[in-house]
Design an enzyme around this catalytic site. Structure first.
Site, short mmCIF file in Angstrom:
data_model
loop_
_atom_site.label_atom_id
_atom_site.label_comp_id
_atom_site.label_asym_id
_atom_site.label_seq_id
_atom_site.Cartn_x
_atom_site.Cartn_y
_atom_site.Cartn_z
N GLY A 22 -25.57 -66.03 -12.15
CA GLY A 22 -26.56 -66.22 -11.09
C GLY A 22 -27.29 -64.92 -10.81
O GLY A 22 -26.86 -63.84 -11.20
N VAL A 29 -25.40 -61.41 -11.60
CA VAL A 29 -23.96 -61.55 -11.81
C VAL A 29 -23.71 -62.20 -13.16
O VAL A 29 -24.29 -63.23 -13.50
CB VAL A 29 -23.31 -62.38 -10.69
CG1 VAL A 29 -21.81 -62.53 -10.94
CG2 VAL A 29 -23.54 -61.72 -9.33
N ASP A 147 -26.33 -62.58 5.14
CA ASP A 147 -27.14 -63.51 4.33
C ASP A 147 -26.40 -64.83 4.16
O ASP A 147 -26.20 -65.30 3.03
CB ASP A 147 -27.46 -62.89 2.98
CG ASP A 147 -28.60 -63.61 2.25
OD1 ASP A 147 -29.38 -64.32 2.92
OD2 ASP A 147 -28.70 -63.47 1.02
#
Length: 278
Positions: A22, A29, A147
């Site tokens: 991702g 990652v 987040d």
């Protein structure tokens, strides 16, 4: 130190990159094999490995930002929070990275695509409690996530896991370089508290608002969206009426009106029905 979008397949002579898992925020990652652990007969050598994305790789303090994320989360030990392993640098290529446990399953945003009208309460409730458990735990340790959104929650047969503390901050003195995330402009508007978008500092109240937006989307099948006040929001059909005042309070546009904590919201959702006075 910097990284490219496609780093070499082998980092620090140890980590064999296999594929991208991702990207977003400030990093990419990868799934990687730890060849050192394999050499010593470790049966499960796969890890997740994060490097800086192209946008941030050229920033002068980018490696410090990456280390700050690692250091913020390395002390977290909770079954609902991703486990950090180590921070390293490929000296020859000047690429900083850190490794963490490899999580399995799918992100919550992908799962929600299967529930356009909202998740049934019998499925939503235990997942919501697990997510609130994770955030309440980080708050107890003085760590803000910054987040909170479905894309930063992994769902598997074992339950939910919270990850990606790239925009997080510590309320405690850690000795790390003080980095202001405000200039990054990376808050996710659909889940960011109004005060964050206005330039105020990250706070527990802002995290509360973010996780409340996630819960609302899980129940309603869509995000809260633009509104003049929390009172103007319709109660999600999948959200029990007696739990609605607490979630509505967490969704208040004014942080001073969010008169409930993440821990209190979790306690309320994890207990049999009782009236919540606001």
């Amino acid at each position: 130190m910097s990284a490219t979008v496609a780093p070499p397949s082998l980092l620090a002579g140890r980590y064999q990159l296999e594929r991208i898992l991702g990207s977003g925020g400030m990093g990419v990652v990868y799934r990687a094999r730890d060849l050192l652990h394999e050499q010593f007969g470790e049966p499960c050598s796969s890890v997740a490995l994060k490097v800086l994305g192209e946008t941030f790789a050229e920033c002068p303090d980018a490696h410090v930002l990456l280390y700050s994320e690692f250091a913020l989360a390395r002390g977290l030990r909770h079954e609902r929070v991703v486990r950090m392993y180590g921070f390293d640098v490929d000296i020859n290529r000047h690429i900083a990275f850190f490794t963490m446990e490899l999580m399995h399953g799918m992100t919550l945003d992908r799962l929600l695509l299967e529930y356009p009208g909202g998740m049934p309460w019998r499925e939503l409730q235990p997942m919501a409690v697990q997510l609130l458990d994770a955030v309440a735990y980080t708050h107890r340790l003085g760590v803000l996530h910054g987040d909170l959104k479905p894309g930063n929650v992994m769902v598997s047969e074992e339950g939910l896991r919270l990850f990606d503390f790239g925009l997080g901050q510590s309320l405690l003195t850690t000795g790390l370089p003080g980095l202001s995330r405000g200039h990054i402009g990376a808050w996710t508007p659909a889940y960011a508290a109004p005060e964050l978008l206005a330039g105020d500092a990250l706070s527990m109240a802002a995290d509360l608002y973010g996780v409340a937006c996630v819960l609302y989307e899980m129940a309603q099948g869509r995000r809260p969206g633009e509104r003049s006040s929390a009172e103007s929001l319709p109660r999600p059909r999948q959200w029990p009426r007696h739990y609605w005042p607490a979630l509505r309070t967490a969704l208040a546009l004014d942080p001073e009106r969010r008169t409930i904590s993440v821990a209190e919201l979790r306690e309320m959702m994890g207990c049999p029905w009782r009236r919540w006075f606001v």
